[in-house]
Scaffold this active site. Structure first.
Site, PDB file in Angstrom:
ATOM      1  N   HIS A  18       0.837  -1.210   0.000  1.00  0.00           N
ATOM      2  CA  HIS A  18       0.000   0.000   0.000  1.00  0.00           C
ATOM      3  C   HIS A  18       0.870   1.258   0.000  1.00  0.00           C
ATOM      4  CE1 HIS A  18      -3.057  -2.649   2.358  1.00  0.00           C
ATOM      5  NE2 HIS A  18      -3.590  -2.450   1.171  1.00  0.00           N
ATOM      6  N   LYS A  42     -15.370  -8.521   4.349  1.00  0.00           N
ATOM      7  CA  LYS A  42     -14.355  -9.128   5.218  1.00  0.00           C
ATOM      8  C   LYS A  42     -14.623  -8.753   6.679  1.00  0.00           C
ATOM      9  CE  LYS A  42     -10.794  -8.297   1.675  1.00  0.00           C
ATOM     10  NZ  LYS A  42      -9.635  -7.454   1.367  1.00  0.00           N
ATOM     11  N   ARG A  90      -2.476  -6.666  -8.194  1.00  0.00           N
ATOM     12  CA  ARG A  90      -1.265  -7.455  -7.958  1.00  0.00           C
ATOM     13  C   ARG A  90      -1.161  -8.616  -8.917  1.00  0.00           C
ATOM     14  NH1 ARG A  90      -2.996  -8.031  -1.885  1.00  0.00           N
ATOM     15  NH2 ARG A  90      -4.920  -7.774  -3.037  1.00  0.00           N
ATOM     16  N   SER A 128      -2.702  -7.891   3.033  1.00  0.00           N
ATOM     17  CA  SER A 128      -3.038  -7.730   4.449  1.00  0.00           C
ATOM     18  C   SER A 128      -3.483  -9.064   5.032  1.00  0.00           C
ATOM     19  CB  SER A 128      -4.161  -6.701   4.618  1.00  0.00           C
ATOM     20  OG  SER A 128      -3.784  -5.461   4.101  1.00  0.00           O
TER      21      SER A 128
HETATM   22  P1  ADP Z   1      -9.910  -3.790  -0.206  1.00  0.00           P
HETATM   23  O1  ADP Z   1     -10.472  -4.577   0.934  1.00  0.00           O
HETATM   24  O2  ADP Z   1     -10.756  -2.616  -0.623  1.00  0.00           O
HETATM   25  O3  ADP Z   1      -9.465  -4.623  -1.369  1.00  0.00           O
HETATM   26  P2  ADP Z   1      -7.121  -3.520   0.582  1.00  0.00           P
HETATM   27  O4  ADP Z   1      -6.604  -2.744   1.740  1.00  0.00           O
HETATM   28  O5  ADP Z   1      -6.955  -4.997   0.626  1.00  0.00           O
HETATM   29  O6  ADP Z   1      -8.627  -3.091   0.435  1.00  0.00           O
HETATM   30  O7  ADP Z   1      -6.456  -2.991  -0.765  1.00  0.00           O
HETATM   31  C1  ADP Z   1      -6.645  -1.667  -1.214  1.00  0.00           C
HETATM   32  C2  ADP Z   1      -6.141  -1.577  -2.643  1.00  0.00           C
HETATM   33  O8  ADP Z   1      -4.724  -1.752  -2.644  1.00  0.00           O
HETATM   34  C3  ADP Z   1      -6.709  -2.647  -3.581  1.00  0.00           C
HETATM   35  O9  ADP Z   1      -6.868  -2.084  -4.871  1.00  0.00           O
HETATM   36  C4  ADP Z   1      -5.627  -3.704  -3.587  1.00  0.00           C
HETATM   37  O10 ADP Z   1      -5.644  -4.453  -4.799  1.00  0.00           O
HETATM   38  C5  ADP Z   1      -4.385  -2.836  -3.490  1.00  0.00           C
HETATM   39  N1  ADP Z   1      -3.258  -3.549  -2.890  1.00  0.00           N
HETATM   40  C6  ADP Z   1      -3.234  -4.306  -1.780  1.00  0.00           C
HETATM   41  N2  ADP Z   1      -1.997  -4.818  -1.552  1.00  0.00           N
HETATM   42  C7  ADP Z   1      -1.229  -4.355  -2.560  1.00  0.00           C
HETATM   43  C8  ADP Z   1       0.156  -4.564  -2.929  1.00  0.00           C
HETATM   44  N3  ADP Z   1       0.969  -5.350  -2.245  1.00  0.00           N
HETATM   45  N4  ADP Z   1       0.600  -3.920  -4.032  1.00  0.00           N
HETATM   46  C9  ADP Z   1      -0.232  -3.157  -4.773  1.00  0.00           C
HETATM   47  N5  ADP Z   1      -1.527  -2.951  -4.506  1.00  0.00           N
HETATM   48  C10 ADP Z   1      -2.028  -3.541  -3.418  1.00  0.00           C
END
Ligand code: ADP
Length: 157
Positions: A18, A42, A90, A128
Site C-alpha cells: 500500500h 471481510k 497485484r 493484508s
Molecule cells: P480492499 O479490501 O478494498 O481490497 P485492501 O486494503 O486490501 O482493500 O487494498 C486496497 C487496494 O490496494 C486494492 O486495490 C488492492 O488491490 C491494493 N493492494 C493491496 N496490496 C497491494 C500490494 N501489495 N501492491 C499493490 N496494490 C495492493
C-alpha cells in the site's frame, strides 16, 4: 485546480505494498486521500481508529490525507473534489473484482475514473490477509509492513 486522487481500501493492516502505491502516486497527483473503510465482505481485524493511527505513523508525505469513510465511494470522491479512484492490481486474481468495482463505479458516476497501479516486484505478493495470518502465528512480518504495524501487531499477538 488541484488533482486529487482517492486511494480507498480496508488497509487491515496497511502494508509496504500500500505504502509503495501511495508514495508513487503522490508524485503524480497534487494530493492523495487514503480512505480507510471497513470492507463489508471481510471481517475486520483492526478497528478503524487503529488502522488510521498506524497509517499516519507509517506515511511521512506532505500531500497525503488519511481519513475514514463509510459512504458510497463515488459520493465520497465527489465530496472531496476528486475525480480519480486509485486501486492496485497485484495479480490476475485481483482483476475480476477490480474490474467489476470500476465498472459499477463508472455507472454510478461517469465523471470519476478508476486508475490502476501495479506494485513494484518486491511488493507484488504482499497482502493484508497474509500479514494477519503470519502475525497470528507470531511469524516475522517486518519485511511486509512498516515498523509501526509490526510493532503494534506484536503487542496484540
Ligand atoms: P480492499 O479490501 O478494498 O481490497 P485492501 O486494503 O486490501 O482493500 O487494498 C486496497 C487496494 O490496494 C486494492 O486495490 C488492492 O488491490 C491494493 N493492494 C493491496 N496490496 C497491494 C500490494 N501489495 N501492491 C499493490 N496494490 C495492493
Amino acid at each position: 485546480m488541484q488533482k486529487i486522487a482517492i486511494y480507498p481500501g480496508s488497509f487491515d493492516p496497511i502494508t509496504l505494498g500500500h505504502i509503495d502505491i501511495i508514495t508513487r502516486s503522490s508524485k503524480i497527483f497534487d494530493k492523495i486521500i487514503v480512505a480507510i473503510t471497513h470492507n463489508q465482505k471481510k471481517q475486520a481485524f483492526l478497528d478503524i481508529d487503529t488502522k488510521i493511527t498506524l497509517a499516519k505513523q507509517s506515511i511521512d508525505l506532505e500531500n497525503i490525507e488519511i481519513v475514514s469513510f463509510d459512504n458510497l465511494l463515488v459520493d465520497f470522491a465527489k465530496e472531496h473534489n476528486s475525480c480519480v479512484i486509485l486501486r492496485g492490481i497485484r495479480a490476475v486474481s485481483d482483476f475480476e473484482y477490480e474490474f467489476a468495482l470500476a465498472s459499477m463505479n463508472k455507472q454510478l458516476n461517469r465523471e470519476i475514473e478508476t486508475m490502476f497501479m501495479i506494485p513494484r516486484e518486491k511488493y507484488a505478493n504482499i497482502s493484508s490477509t497474509l500479514v494477519r495470518e503470519i502475525s497470528h502465528f507470531n511469524g516475522d512480518i517486518s519485511k511486509f509492513v512498516p515498523p509501526a504495524v509490526s510493532g503494534y501487531l506484536q503487542t496484540i499477538s
